[in-house]
Scaffold this motif. Structure first.
Motif, PDB file in Angstrom:
ATOM      1  N   ASP A 284       0.949  -1.195  -0.003  1.00  0.00           N
ATOM      2  CA  ASP A 284       0.101   0.020  -0.109  1.00  0.00           C
ATOM      3  C   ASP A 284       0.800   1.177   0.062  1.00  0.00           C
ATOM      4  N   PRO A 285       0.678   2.127  -0.979  1.00  0.00           N
ATOM      5  CA  PRO A 285       1.582   3.405  -1.094  1.00  0.00           C
ATOM      6  C   PRO A 285       1.078   4.447  -0.051  1.00  0.00           C
ATOM      7  N   VAL A 286       1.939   4.866   0.493  1.00  0.00           N
ATOM      8  CA  VAL A 286       1.646   6.073   1.427  1.00  0.00           C
ATOM      9  C   VAL A 286       1.411   7.207   0.732  1.00  0.00           C
ATOM     10  N   PRO A 287       0.229   8.022   1.195  1.00  0.00           N
ATOM     11  CA  PRO A 287       0.165   9.297   0.133  1.00  0.00           C
ATOM     12  C   PRO A 287       1.141  10.433   0.457  1.00  0.00           C
ATOM     13  N   GLU A 288       1.561  11.031  -0.479  1.00  0.00           N
ATOM     14  CA  GLU A 288       2.515  11.983  -0.775  1.00  0.00           C
ATOM     15  C   GLU A 288       2.002  13.193  -0.123  1.00  0.00           C
ATOM     16  N   PRO A 289       2.616  13.897   0.727  1.00  0.00           N
ATOM     17  CA  PRO A 289       2.057  15.201   1.158  1.00  0.00           C
ATOM     18  C   PRO A 289       2.106  16.440   0.171  1.00  0.00           C
ATOM     19  N   ALA A 290       1.299  17.274   0.008  1.00  0.00           N
ATOM     20  CA  ALA A 290       1.090  18.290  -1.161  1.00  0.00           C
ATOM     21  C   ALA A 290       2.320  19.303  -0.974  1.00  0.00           C
TER      22      ALA A 290
END
Length: 99
Positions: free
Chosen positions: A6-12
Motif C-alpha cells: 500500500d503506497p503512503v500518500p505523498e504530502p502536498a
C-alpha cells in the motif's frame, strides 16, 4: 500487519517542492546553454582586416604597434609615429613624437 504494497500518500508540500526543484533544474540548464551559446557567438567574430605587409621607412625600428579603427599605428624606436591605412597598408601620416 500492514501491507507493504500500500503506497503512503505523498504530502502536498512535498509534491510542490518536487515541482519547484524540477522547474529550477530546467531553468538552470536553459541558462547554461544560453550562456555557452552567447560566448560561442561572441568569440566567433572574424578578425578585422589587416594589410598584408607594412613597409617602414629606412632606419625605423618598430617598438609598438596599435590597431585602431581604419588605421595601424606604429611607434619607432627613434620617437616617430607612423599612421598606416588598415586595409591597404599605405603610409598616411608621420608624426615626430620626440618634440
Amino acid at each position: 500487519m500492514a501491507n507493504s504494497e500500500d503506497p503512503v500518500p505523498e504530502p502536498a508540500n512535498l509534491r510542490f517542492l518536487r515541482l519547484l526543484v524540477t522547474v529550477l533544474t530546467g531553468v538552470m540548464l536553459a541558462g547554461l546553454i544560453l550562456i555557452i551559446a552567447l560566448i560561442v557567438i561572441r568569440f566567433r567574430d572574424t578578425a578585422p582586416p589587416l594589410p598584408a605587409d607594412i613597409t617602414l621607412p629606412d632606419g625605423a625600428t618598430p617598438t609598438a604597434v596599435t590597431l585602431a579603427e581604419g588605421m595601424v599605428l606604429v611607434v619607432s624606436a627613434d620617437g616617430r609615429l607612423f599612421v598606416y591605412d588598415r586595409v591597404t597598408g599605405r603610409l598616411k601620416q608621420t608624426l615626430d613624437l620626440a618634440e
